[in-house]
Design a protein around this motif. Sequence first.
Motif, PDB file in Angstrom:
ATOM      1  N   ARG A 139      25.032  13.215  23.147  1.00  0.00           N
ATOM      2  CA  ARG A 139      25.201  14.545  23.742  1.00  0.00           C
ATOM      3  C   ARG A 139      24.116  15.467  23.188  1.00  0.00           C
ATOM      4  N   PRO A 140      23.752  16.498  23.953  1.00  0.00           N
ATOM      5  CA  PRO A 140      22.730  17.421  23.458  1.00  0.00           C
ATOM      6  C   PRO A 140      23.169  18.088  22.163  1.00  0.00           C
ATOM      7  N   GLY A 141      22.312  17.990  21.140  1.00  0.00           N
ATOM      8  CA  GLY A 141      22.577  18.641  19.864  1.00  0.00           C
ATOM      9  C   GLY A 141      21.769  19.910  19.733  1.00  0.00           C
ATOM     10  N   SER A 142      20.512  19.851  20.190  1.00  0.00           N
ATOM     11  CA  SER A 142      19.673  21.044  20.164  1.00  0.00           C
ATOM     12  C   SER A 142      18.566  20.910  21.201  1.00  0.00           C
ATOM     13  N   PHE A 143      17.987  22.058  21.514  1.00  0.00           N
ATOM     14  CA  PHE A 143      16.929  22.136  22.523  1.00  0.00           C
ATOM     15  C   PHE A 143      15.964  23.212  22.052  1.00  0.00           C
ATOM     16  N   ALA A 144      14.679  22.896  21.997  1.00  0.00           N
ATOM     17  CA  ALA A 144      13.700  23.894  21.548  1.00  0.00           C
ATOM     18  C   ALA A 144      12.424  23.753  22.366  1.00  0.00           C
ATOM     19  N   MET A 145      11.840  24.876  22.701  1.00  0.00           N
ATOM     20  CA  MET A 145      10.521  24.893  23.331  1.00  0.00           C
ATOM     21  C   MET A 145       9.567  25.380  22.250  1.00  0.00           C
ATOM     22  N   GLU A 146       8.529  24.590  21.968  1.00  0.00           N
ATOM     23  CA  GLU A 146       7.620  24.907  20.883  1.00  0.00           C
ATOM     24  C   GLU A 146       6.244  25.285  21.411  1.00  0.00           C
ATOM     25  N   SER A 147       5.518  26.024  20.608  1.00  0.00           N
ATOM     26  CA  SER A 147       4.157  26.398  20.979  1.00  0.00           C
ATOM     27  C   SER A 147       3.149  25.367  20.506  1.00  0.00           C
ATOM     28  N   GLY A 148       3.551  24.477  19.614  1.00  0.00           N
ATOM     29  CA  GLY A 148       2.603  23.558  19.013  1.00  0.00           C
ATOM     30  C   GLY A 148       1.891  24.258  17.870  1.00  0.00           C
ATOM     31  N   ILE A 149       1.244  23.481  16.999  1.00  0.00           N
ATOM     32  CA  ILE A 149       0.568  24.050  15.839  1.00  0.00           C
ATOM     33  C   ILE A 149      -0.929  24.169  16.083  1.00  0.00           C
ATOM     34  N   LYS A 150      -1.517  23.137  16.658  1.00  0.00           N
ATOM     35  CA  LYS A 150      -2.953  23.103  16.904  1.00  0.00           C
ATOM     36  C   LYS A 150      -3.225  23.403  18.375  1.00  0.00           C
ATOM     37  N   PRO A 151      -4.437  23.852  18.713  1.00  0.00           N
ATOM     38  CA  PRO A 151      -4.746  24.188  20.109  1.00  0.00           C
ATOM     39  C   PRO A 151      -4.497  23.048  21.102  1.00  0.00           C
ATOM     40  N   LEU A 152      -4.673  21.813  20.693  1.00  0.00           N
ATOM     41  CA  LEU A 152      -4.489  20.689  21.608  1.00  0.00           C
ATOM     42  C   LEU A 152      -3.064  20.124  21.592  1.00  0.00           C
ATOM     43  N   ASP A 153      -2.150  20.744  20.844  1.00  0.00           N
ATOM     44  CA  ASP A 153      -0.775  20.253  20.757  1.00  0.00           C
ATOM     45  C   ASP A 153       0.009  20.414  22.053  1.00  0.00           C
ATOM     46  N   GLY A 154      -0.392  21.337  22.890  1.00  0.00           N
ATOM     47  CA  GLY A 154       0.383  21.586  24.098  1.00  0.00           C
ATOM     48  C   GLY A 154       1.631  22.383  23.776  1.00  0.00           C
ATOM     49  N   THR A 155       2.550  22.431  24.725  1.00  0.00           N
ATOM     50  CA  THR A 155       3.794  23.181  24.535  1.00  0.00           C
ATOM     51  C   THR A 155       4.971  22.243  24.783  1.00  0.00           C
ATOM     52  N   PRO A 156       5.350  21.489  23.766  1.00  0.00           N
ATOM     53  CA  PRO A 156       6.403  20.498  23.968  1.00  0.00           C
ATOM     54  C   PRO A 156       7.810  21.093  23.994  1.00  0.00           C
ATOM     55  N   VAL A 157       8.693  20.320  24.591  1.00  0.00           N
ATOM     56  CA  VAL A 157      10.122  20.575  24.547  1.00  0.00           C
ATOM     57  C   VAL A 157      10.696  19.510  23.612  1.00  0.00           C
ATOM     58  N   VAL A 158      11.523  19.938  22.664  1.00  0.00           N
ATOM     59  CA  VAL A 158      12.139  19.007  21.717  1.00  0.00           C
ATOM     60  C   VAL A 158      13.641  19.009  21.985  1.00  0.00           C
ATOM     61  N   VAL A 159      14.171  17.868  22.400  1.00  0.00           N
ATOM     62  CA  VAL A 159      15.590  17.715  22.696  1.00  0.00           C
ATOM     63  C   VAL A 159      16.170  16.729  21.691  1.00  0.00           C
ATOM     64  N   THR A 160      17.259  17.115  21.052  1.00  0.00           N
ATOM     65  CA  THR A 160      17.933  16.228  20.115  1.00  0.00           C
ATOM     66  C   THR A 160      19.279  15.835  20.716  1.00  0.00           C
ATOM     67  N   LEU A 161      19.491  14.526  20.846  1.00  0.00           N
ATOM     68  CA  LEU A 161      20.749  13.971  21.343  1.00  0.00           C
ATOM     69  C   LEU A 161      21.441  13.292  20.176  1.00  0.00           C
ATOM     70  N   THR A 162      22.745  13.511  20.010  1.00  0.00           N
ATOM     71  CA  THR A 162      23.457  12.928  18.884  1.00  0.00           C
ATOM     72  C   THR A 162      24.802  12.346  19.313  1.00  0.00           C
ATOM     73  N   CYS A 163      25.296  11.430  18.508  1.00  0.00           N
ATOM     74  CA  CYS A 163      26.663  10.927  18.643  1.00  0.00           C
ATOM     75  C   CYS A 163      27.071  10.312  17.316  1.00  0.00           C
ATOM     76  N   GLU A 164      28.361  10.080  17.155  1.00  0.00           N
ATOM     77  CA  GLU A 164      28.874   9.417  15.966  1.00  0.00           C
ATOM     78  C   GLU A 164      29.651   8.193  16.372  1.00  0.00           C
ATOM     79  N   ASP A 165      29.585   7.180  15.522  1.00  0.00           N
ATOM     80  CA  ASP A 165      30.176   5.887  15.811  1.00  0.00           C
ATOM     81  C   ASP A 165      30.505   5.233  14.473  1.00  0.00           C
ATOM     82  N   THR A 166      30.993   4.012  14.490  1.00  0.00           N
ATOM     83  CA  THR A 166      31.238   3.279  13.255  1.00  0.00           C
ATOM     84  C   THR A 166      30.204   2.177  13.034  1.00  0.00           C
TER      85      THR A 166
END
Length: 177
Positions: A139-166
Amino acid sequence: DADDLRLQPGITMAASTPRKPAGGVAAVTVTPAGNLLRAAVAADGRAEAIFRDVTQLTALPLAEQRSSYAERLDPDAGPQRVRHTLTLVVGREAFRKAFTPALRRAAETEGLIALVTMASGERLLAGWSARFGTSQPLRPGSFAMESGIKPLDGTPVVVTLTCEDTDPAPELKQQEP
């Protein structure tokens, strides 16, 4: 290669003895949890998964060498618990095309199953377990739109999906003909 993950109805993927590779994530294909028709782990430790509709398998165009998958064991929380975390880094335009409103809705309501290809070539079925089936999907845990650090990094979207199990995610081999 994401193309070989596009399973035909009734075609299965099989798994090998579980061991986790190092080196990052090379490819990820996601699908709504309800699209998994059935999956099972055999006595020999091999698993297979069959999907209802291959058109619901979405290969994500990952930003090179930036996505990751982690499993963390938390023995202090009572019975063994494994927290699965899939962090996806995708360019903004690619994200808008791949994460359609329907896929975002499915992620939030029913959860997702992910076919994760590690840089080593090993594949994992995340969001499904022999014990819980699809009741503990990613399930979605977090969602972030980033600017990147370096000029060629682009503008990524970072999606974290998580679940718990045994248990750790079952490992999948190459698609069998």
